[in-house]
Design a protein around this motif. Structure first.
Motif, PDB file in Angstrom:
ATOM      1  N   THR A   1     -14.373  13.023  12.069  1.00  8.32           N
ATOM      2  CA  THR A   1     -13.765  11.759  12.482  1.00  8.32           C
ATOM      3  C   THR A   1     -13.759  11.616  14.000  1.00  8.32           C
ATOM      4  N   LEU A   2     -13.505  12.717  14.717  1.00  8.36           N
ATOM      5  CA  LEU A   2     -13.523  12.634  16.179  1.00  8.36           C
ATOM      6  C   LEU A   2     -14.922  12.355  16.718  1.00  8.36           C
ATOM      7  N   SER A   3     -15.937  12.982  16.108  1.00  4.59           N
ATOM      8  CA  SER A   3     -17.304  12.719  16.565  1.00  4.59           C
ATOM      9  C   SER A   3     -17.730  11.292  16.235  1.00  4.59           C
ATOM     10  N   PHE A   4     -17.289  10.753  15.103  1.00  4.08           N
ATOM     11  CA  PHE A   4     -17.587   9.361  14.764  1.00  4.08           C
ATOM     12  C   PHE A   4     -16.911   8.410  15.735  1.00  4.08           C
ATOM     13  N   ARG A   5     -15.677   8.701  16.090  1.00  4.04           N
ATOM     14  CA  ARG A   5     -14.947   7.864  17.061  1.00  4.04           C
ATOM     15  C   ARG A   5     -15.635   7.918  18.430  1.00  4.04           C
ATOM     16  N   LEU A   6     -16.047   9.082  18.856  1.00  5.76           N
ATOM     17  CA  LEU A   6     -16.756   9.225  20.131  1.00  5.76           C
ATOM     18  C   LEU A   6     -18.080   8.466  20.102  1.00  5.76           C
ATOM     19  N   TYR A   7     -18.813   8.553  18.999  1.00  6.17           N
ATOM     20  CA  TYR A   7     -20.066   7.822  18.841  1.00  6.17           C
ATOM     21  C   TYR A   7     -19.836   6.317  18.950  1.00  6.17           C
ATOM     22  N   LYS A   8     -18.801   5.812  18.272  1.00 10.77           N
ATOM     23  CA  LYS A   8     -18.498   4.384  18.317  1.00 10.77           C
ATOM     24  C   LYS A   8     -18.095   3.949  19.724  1.00 10.77           C
ATOM     25  N   ASN A   9     -17.318   4.775  20.435  1.00 14.86           N
ATOM     26  CA  ASN A   9     -16.915   4.432  21.798  1.00 14.86           C
ATOM     27  C   ASN A   9     -18.121   4.380  22.737  1.00 14.86           C
ATOM     28  N   ILE A  10     -19.034   5.323  22.602  1.00 13.42           N
ATOM     29  CA  ILE A  10     -20.244   5.317  23.432  1.00 13.42           C
ATOM     30  C   ILE A  10     -21.100   4.097  23.102  1.00 13.42           C
ATOM     31  N   LEU A  11     -21.214   3.768  21.828  1.00  9.89           N
ATOM     32  CA  LEU A  11     -21.975   2.605  21.408  1.00  9.89           C
ATOM     33  C   LEU A  11     -21.370   1.316  21.964  1.00  9.89           C
TER      34      LEU A  11
END
Length: 108
Positions: free
Chosen positions: A82-92
Motif C-alpha cells: 500500500t505504501l509503494s502504491f501511494r508513492l507511485y500515485k504521488n509521483i504520477l
C-alpha cells in the motif's frame, strides 16, 4: 453368496446425517457455494491458481514458523504494497500535474 451380501451392503449404505446413499467415496458438493465449486473444478484457472497457491504458501509457512509470525509478515507485506502504491500515485500526480487526491480516499 457371501460376496453378494458384501456388495449389497455397500450399495445400500446410506449417510447417517442426510439419509442419502453414498456414491462410492465421492464427496457431495451440492451444499457448497457455486463459487467454491468453480474453484474446486478449476473452471477459472487464474482464480483457482491464486487461491490454492496462496493457501499452499500459508500452509507451508505455518509449517516453518508460528502463526503470529505468518500474520505479522503478511501484514508487513500488505503495508509495503500500500505504501509503494501511494508513492507511485504521488509521483504520477507530480509528473502529470493533476490533483487526483489520496488513492485510498474512498476507503477512509
Amino acid at each position: 453368496s457371501a460376496e453378494e451380501s458384501k456388495t449389497r451392503s455397500v450399495k445400500s449404505f446410506k449417510h447417517e446425517a442426510t439419509g442419502k446413499p453414498c456414491s462410492g467415496g465421492r464427496f457431495d458438493l451440492s451444499h457448497l457455494n457455486p463459487c467454491v465449486i468453480e474453484l474446486i473444478y478449476w473452471r477459472d484457472t487464474r482464480k483457482s491458481g491464486i487461491v490454492f497457491g496462496s493457501v499452499l504458501a500459508i500452509l507451508l509457512s505455518l509449517s516453518v514458523v508460528s502463526f503470529i509470525s505468518v500474520v505479522s509478515y503478511a501484514s508487513l507485506a500488505l503495508l509495503a504494497l500500500t505504501l509503494s502504491f501511494r508513492l507511485y500515485k504521488n509521483i504520477l500526480q507530480a509528473v502529470q500535474k493533476t490533483q487526483d487526491g489520496h488513492p485510498f480516499k474512498e476507503y477512509l
